[in-house]
Write a protein that holds these residues in place. Structure first.
Motif, PDB file in Angstrom:
ATOM      1  N   ALA A 171       0.879  -1.180   0.000  1.00 45.32           N
ATOM      2  CA  ALA A 171       0.000   0.000   0.000  1.00 45.32           C
ATOM      3  C   ALA A 171       0.909   1.220   0.000  1.00 45.32           C
ATOM      4  CB  ALA A 171      -0.880  -0.001   1.239  1.00 45.32           C
ATOM      5  N   ASN A 172       0.658   2.149  -0.908  1.00 45.29           N
ATOM      6  CA  ASN A 172       1.537   3.313  -1.081  1.00 45.29           C
ATOM      7  C   ASN A 172       0.757   4.602  -1.171  1.00 45.29           C
ATOM      8  OD1 ASN A 172       3.872   1.835  -1.395  1.00 45.29           O
ATOM      9  ND2 ASN A 172       3.803   1.816  -3.626  1.00 45.29           N
ATOM     10  N   VAL A 173       1.514   5.698  -1.047  1.00 47.88           N
ATOM     11  CA  VAL A 173       1.022   6.985  -1.526  1.00 47.88           C
ATOM     12  C   VAL A 173       1.755   7.220  -2.846  1.00 47.88           C
ATOM     13  CG1 VAL A 173       1.032   9.452  -1.111  1.00 47.88           C
ATOM     14  CG2 VAL A 173       0.466   7.877   0.736  1.00 47.88           C
ATOM     15  N   ARG A 218      -3.266  -2.878  -2.659  1.00 48.48           N
ATOM     16  CA  ARG A 218      -4.275  -1.908  -2.204  1.00 48.48           C
ATOM     17  C   ARG A 218      -5.164  -1.462  -3.366  1.00 48.48           C
ATOM     18  NH1 ARG A 218      -6.631   2.658  -1.699  1.00 48.48           N
ATOM     19  NH2 ARG A 218      -5.795   2.939  -3.791  1.00 48.48           N
ATOM     20  N   ASN A 219      -4.547  -1.175  -4.526  1.00 53.44           N
ATOM     21  CA  ASN A 219      -5.340  -0.736  -5.686  1.00 53.44           C
ATOM     22  C   ASN A 219      -6.367  -1.805  -6.076  1.00 53.44           C
ATOM     23  OD1 ASN A 219      -3.742   1.532  -5.826  1.00 53.44           O
ATOM     24  ND2 ASN A 219      -2.443   0.766  -7.477  1.00 53.44           N
ATOM     25  N   ILE A 220      -5.907  -3.046  -6.082  1.00 50.46           N
ATOM     26  CA  ILE A 220      -6.810  -4.136  -6.487  1.00 50.46           C
ATOM     27  C   ILE A 220      -7.925  -4.283  -5.454  1.00 50.46           C
ATOM     28  CG2 ILE A 220      -6.962  -6.630  -6.953  1.00 50.46           C
ATOM     29  CD1 ILE A 220      -4.000  -6.386  -7.989  1.00 50.46           C
ATOM     30  N   SER A 256       5.972   4.651  -0.597  1.00 58.15           N
ATOM     31  CA  SER A 256       5.618   5.692  -1.563  1.00 58.15           C
ATOM     32  C   SER A 256       6.142   5.330  -2.945  1.00 58.15           C
ATOM     33  CB  SER A 256       6.166   7.043  -1.122  1.00 58.15           C
ATOM     34  OG  SER A 256       7.565   7.058  -1.292  1.00 58.15           O
ATOM     35  N   TYR A 257       5.484   5.899  -3.937  1.00 56.45           N
ATOM     36  CA  TYR A 257       5.818   5.623  -5.352  1.00 56.45           C
ATOM     37  C   TYR A 257       5.776   6.959  -6.066  1.00 56.45           C
ATOM     38  CZ  TYR A 257       4.530   3.991 -10.127  1.00 56.45           C
ATOM     39  OH  TYR A 257       4.435   3.770 -11.474  1.00 56.45           O
ATOM     40  N   THR A 258       6.859   7.310  -6.736  1.00 58.57           N
ATOM     41  CA  THR A 258       6.948   8.609  -7.414  1.00 58.57           C
ATOM     42  C   THR A 258       7.210   8.353  -8.890  1.00 58.57           C
ATOM     43  OG1 THR A 258       7.948   9.416  -5.382  1.00 58.57           O
ATOM     44  CG2 THR A 258       8.091  10.864  -7.298  1.00 58.57           C
ATOM     45  N   PHE A 306       9.936   5.598  -9.058  1.00 57.20           N
ATOM     46  CA  PHE A 306      10.777   5.178  -7.933  1.00 57.20           C
ATOM     47  C   PHE A 306       9.851   4.692  -6.820  1.00 57.20           C
ATOM     48  CE2 PHE A 306      12.698   8.686 -10.232  1.00 57.20           C
ATOM     49  CZ  PHE A 306      13.916   8.129 -10.607  1.00 57.20           C
ATOM     50  N   ALA A 307      10.117   3.491  -6.334  1.00 60.59           N
ATOM     51  CA  ALA A 307       9.258   2.956  -5.268  1.00 60.59           C
ATOM     52  C   ALA A 307      10.075   2.831  -3.989  1.00 60.59           C
ATOM     53  CB  ALA A 307       8.705   1.601  -5.688  1.00 60.59           C
ATOM     54  N   ASP A 308       9.681   3.562  -2.935  1.00 59.03           N
ATOM     55  CA  ASP A 308      10.340   3.405  -1.633  1.00 59.03           C
ATOM     56  C   ASP A 308       9.409   2.562  -0.770  1.00 59.03           C
ATOM     57  OD1 ASP A 308      11.151   3.495   0.963  1.00 59.03           O
ATOM     58  OD2 ASP A 308      11.296   5.675   1.116  1.00 59.03           O
ATOM     59  N   PRO A 367      11.615  -5.609 -11.761  1.00 58.86           N
ATOM     60  CA  PRO A 367      12.546  -6.035 -10.697  1.00 58.86           C
ATOM     61  C   PRO A 367      11.877  -6.920  -9.642  1.00 58.86           C
ATOM     62  CG  PRO A 367      12.674  -3.653 -11.019  1.00 58.86           C
ATOM     63  CD  PRO A 367      11.531  -4.140 -11.859  1.00 58.86           C
ATOM     64  N   LYS A 368      10.621  -6.611  -9.310  1.00 58.32           N
ATOM     65  CA  LYS A 368      10.014  -7.340  -8.183  1.00 58.32           C
ATOM     66  C   LYS A 368       9.413  -8.685  -8.572  1.00 58.32           C
ATOM     67  CE  LYS A 368       9.379  -3.839  -4.694  1.00 58.32           C
ATOM     68  NZ  LYS A 368       8.413  -3.006  -3.968  1.00 58.32           N
ATOM     69  N   ILE A 369       9.293  -8.979  -9.873  1.00 57.61           N
ATOM     70  CA  ILE A 369       8.792 -10.310 -10.247  1.00 57.61           C
ATOM     71  C   ILE A 369       9.819 -11.358  -9.806  1.00 57.61           C
ATOM     72  CG2 ILE A 369       9.740 -10.573 -12.596  1.00 57.61           C
ATOM     73  CD1 ILE A 369       6.948 -11.570 -13.454  1.00 57.61           C
ATOM     74  N   ASP A 428      -3.914   8.608 -18.283  1.00 52.07           N
ATOM     75  CA  ASP A 428      -2.827   8.261 -17.356  1.00 52.07           C
ATOM     76  C   ASP A 428      -2.841   6.733 -17.245  1.00 52.07           C
ATOM     77  OD1 ASP A 428      -1.363   7.592 -15.101  1.00 52.07           O
ATOM     78  OD2 ASP A 428      -2.103   9.257 -13.888  1.00 52.07           O
ATOM     79  N   ALA A 429      -1.687   6.124 -17.603  1.00 49.93           N
ATOM     80  CA  ALA A 429      -1.653   4.648 -17.656  1.00 49.93           C
ATOM     81  C   ALA A 429      -1.446   4.008 -16.279  1.00 49.93           C
ATOM     82  CB  ALA A 429      -0.551   4.206 -18.602  1.00 49.93           C
ATOM     83  N   THR A 430      -1.164   4.807 -15.251  1.00 51.79           N
ATOM     84  CA  THR A 430      -0.895   4.210 -13.923  1.00 51.79           C
ATOM     85  C   THR A 430      -2.113   3.435 -13.437  1.00 51.79           C
ATOM     86  OG1 THR A 430       0.274   6.252 -13.474  1.00 51.79           O
ATOM     87  CG2 THR A 430       0.065   4.704 -11.640  1.00 51.79           C
TER      88      THR A 430
HETATM   89  O1  LIG Z   1       7.476  -1.598  -6.183  1.00 50.98           O
HETATM   90  C1  LIG Z   1       6.348  -1.154  -6.425  1.00 50.98           C
HETATM   91  N1  LIG Z   1       6.137  -0.287  -7.449  1.00 50.98           N
HETATM   92  C2  LIG Z   1       4.890   0.207  -7.738  1.00 50.98           C
HETATM   93  C3  LIG Z   1       3.813  -0.152  -7.001  1.00 50.98           C
HETATM   94  C4  LIG Z   1       2.421   0.391  -7.274  1.00 50.98           C
HETATM   95  O2  LIG Z   1       2.051   0.073  -8.596  1.00 50.98           O
HETATM   96  C5  LIG Z   1       1.038   0.975  -9.026  1.00 50.98           C
HETATM   97  C6  LIG Z   1       1.260   1.301 -10.487  1.00 50.98           C
HETATM   98  O3  LIG Z   1       0.803   0.208 -11.206  1.00 50.98           O
HETATM   99  P1  LIG Z   1       1.075   0.020 -12.772  1.00 50.98           P
HETATM  100  O4  LIG Z   1       2.550  -0.212 -12.904  1.00 50.98           O
HETATM  101  O5  LIG Z   1       0.224  -1.146 -13.135  1.00 50.98           O
HETATM  102  O6  LIG Z   1       0.662   1.271 -13.444  1.00 50.98           O
HETATM  103  C7  LIG Z   1       1.170   2.217  -8.155  1.00 50.98           C
HETATM  104  O7  LIG Z   1      -0.040   2.413  -7.440  1.00 50.98           O
HETATM  105  C8  LIG Z   1       2.330   1.904  -7.235  1.00 50.98           C
HETATM  106  O8  LIG Z   1       2.124   2.364  -5.904  1.00 50.98           O
HETATM  107  C9  LIG Z   1       3.986  -1.071  -5.933  1.00 50.98           C
HETATM  108  O9  LIG Z   1       3.022  -1.483  -5.248  1.00 50.98           O
HETATM  109  N2  LIG Z   1       5.269  -1.527  -5.682  1.00 50.98           N
END
Ligand SMILES: O=c1[nH]cc([C@@H]2O[C@H](COP(=O)(O)O)[C@@H](O)[C@H]2O)c(=O)[nH]1
Ligand SMILES: Nc1ncnc2c1ncn2[C@@H]1O[C@H](COP(=O)(O)OP(=O)(O)O)[C@@H](O)[C@H]1O
Length: 367
Positions: free
Chosen positions: A66-68, A97-99, A148-150, A163-165, A223-225, A301-303
């Protein structure tokens, strides 16, 4: 009543499922001290007994991050080594969290198992997600920052870099899953992202296999897969995008089928590879293989498009649809998200999803 006793009572009131171990962690007490306070509360009649609670039918548990999210949209072409004019927006994020929020918006009973800090971001995240998701099992870690994710997006809404912290995810241990197993076990489907450690992921896979619970994995990023364990026996569905599949099991230029076979060989039951506007490919260990076209939509916005796909897919499976039908619902859910700056579209609900379906059918000219 002593302060500690009151704190124990308040936490039990908020979450009647809470275990003694969780109370001990949250209040920095030993488990035996917690047991002592509970027994004192029972003697006084403040607690009259433990509730037997039944799982909600057809519920889904989402486990992961879960991020901001902070997004900077470029107003013109990106230029290195200078300041680029952008508009910034902030939204809630984190794949699991999004799902979970999307499923909640689609009226599915859903619980999120995630971790947050004790900062303002955590309070915002809990307040905004609670209307859609059961957040009573979220782990709160004092002194830690919420993830957080920027991201920097180009002028067509596609991500250039992000960038994901999420250091906080490293503090989640296997015991978190074990302590919450009664909640997880009562679900019809479990959704797991790859934000937690390989050990935690392996524990969820092992336990879902043992208890025969349908498990869907949504890898977070290329990277996280790689946090996935080698043995994926027990994973019912794995949904990833083309880039993640190439990084993990293949080479650039591999066809969908080669990538899907690489993933199925690890023990997965059904694999779905999404590839943006190029469509969806799925392959079942025992069953069919197919490539589905998507109707291209304008992207604001593709996010979150990938997360929306998974939410739609799970929503449909929960309604006992087939794998192919679930992919189509997933695409419609993504289309709704692509048309907004929000990571989870506030327009997402069952009525709009059905309308999106009808619009697309009209566009395709088929029924
Ligand atoms: O290491 C991570 N990067 C990104 C995300 C999350 O992935 C989402 C973006 O998804 P997509 O790449 O499907 O656009 C964002 O809400 C972000 O917080 C995450 O959980 N962990
Ligand atoms: N331009 C587009 N037009 C229509 N649908 C799209 C478009 N881009 C993405 N999608 C939908 O979003 C889903 C996920 O997008 P994709 O880029 O594959 O994954 P991710 O968002 O994880 O990178 C796709 O399967 C598709 O349904």
């Amino acid at each position: 009543m002593k302060d500690k006793e009151r704190m124990v009572m308040e936490r039990i009131k908020r979450n009647p499922y809470i275990t003694q171990n969780e109370l001990a962690n949250e209040l920095h007490l030993s488990r035996s001290a917690v047991a002592g306070y509970i027994s004192a509360l029972m003697k006084k009649g403040t607690i009259v007994g433990r509730a037997y609670m039944f799982p909600e039918e057809g519920s889904i548990t989402c486990i992961g991050g879960a991020n901001v999210d902070r997004k900077a949209s470029l107003k013109s072409n990106f230029q290195k080594n200078t300041s680029n004019p952008v508009s910034t927006t902030q939204a809630l994020g984190g794949v699991a969290r999004n799902i979970a929020e999307s499923l909640g918006r689609l009226s599915v009973p859903v619980t999120l198992l995630t971790v947050v800090g004790d900062d303002q971001e955590a309070t915002w995240l809990l307040d905004k997600t609670t209307p859609y998701v059961d957040m009573s099992h979220v782990l709160r870690l004092p002194g830690k920052n919420t993830g957080s994710y920027t991201a920097v997006l180009d002028d067509s809404g596609d991500m250039i870099v992000a960038f994901a912290d999420m250091d906080i995810c490293e503090d989640v241990e296997v015991n978190f899953v074990r302590d919450k197993w009664s909640v997880i076990r009562s679900s019809k489907h479990v959704l797991l992202d790859t934000n937690f450690s390989t050990e935690v992921i392996a524990e969820v896979i092992r336990s879902c296999k043992e208890d025969q619970i349908a498990l869907c994995i949504a890898p977070v990023s290329a990277p996280k897969i790689k946090q996935l364990p080698e043995d994926l026996n027990g994973v019912t569905y794995l949904i990833c995008n083309y880039g993640e599949a190439v990084e993990w099991v293949g080479h650039k230029g591999d066809c969908y089928e080669q990538l899907a076979d690489g993933i199925l060989n690890k023990g997965v039951g059904n694999v779905v590879i999404t590839d943006g506007k190029n469509g969806i490919f799925y392959k079942q260990k025992q069953g069919t293989t197919n490539h589905l076209e998507v109707v291209e939509v304008p992207v604001t916005d593709a996010t979150g498009a990938g997360d929306a796909f998974v939410a739609g897919f799970l929503y449909a499976l929960n309604e006992d649809k087939t794998l192919e039908e679930a992919c189509v619902v997933g695409m419609n859910c993504s289309a709704l998200t692509l048309s907004t700056y929000e990571t989870v579209s506030s327009r997402l609900n069952v009525a709009n999803l059905k309308k999106e379906q009808l619009d697309l059918v009209e566009e395709l000219g088929t029924l």
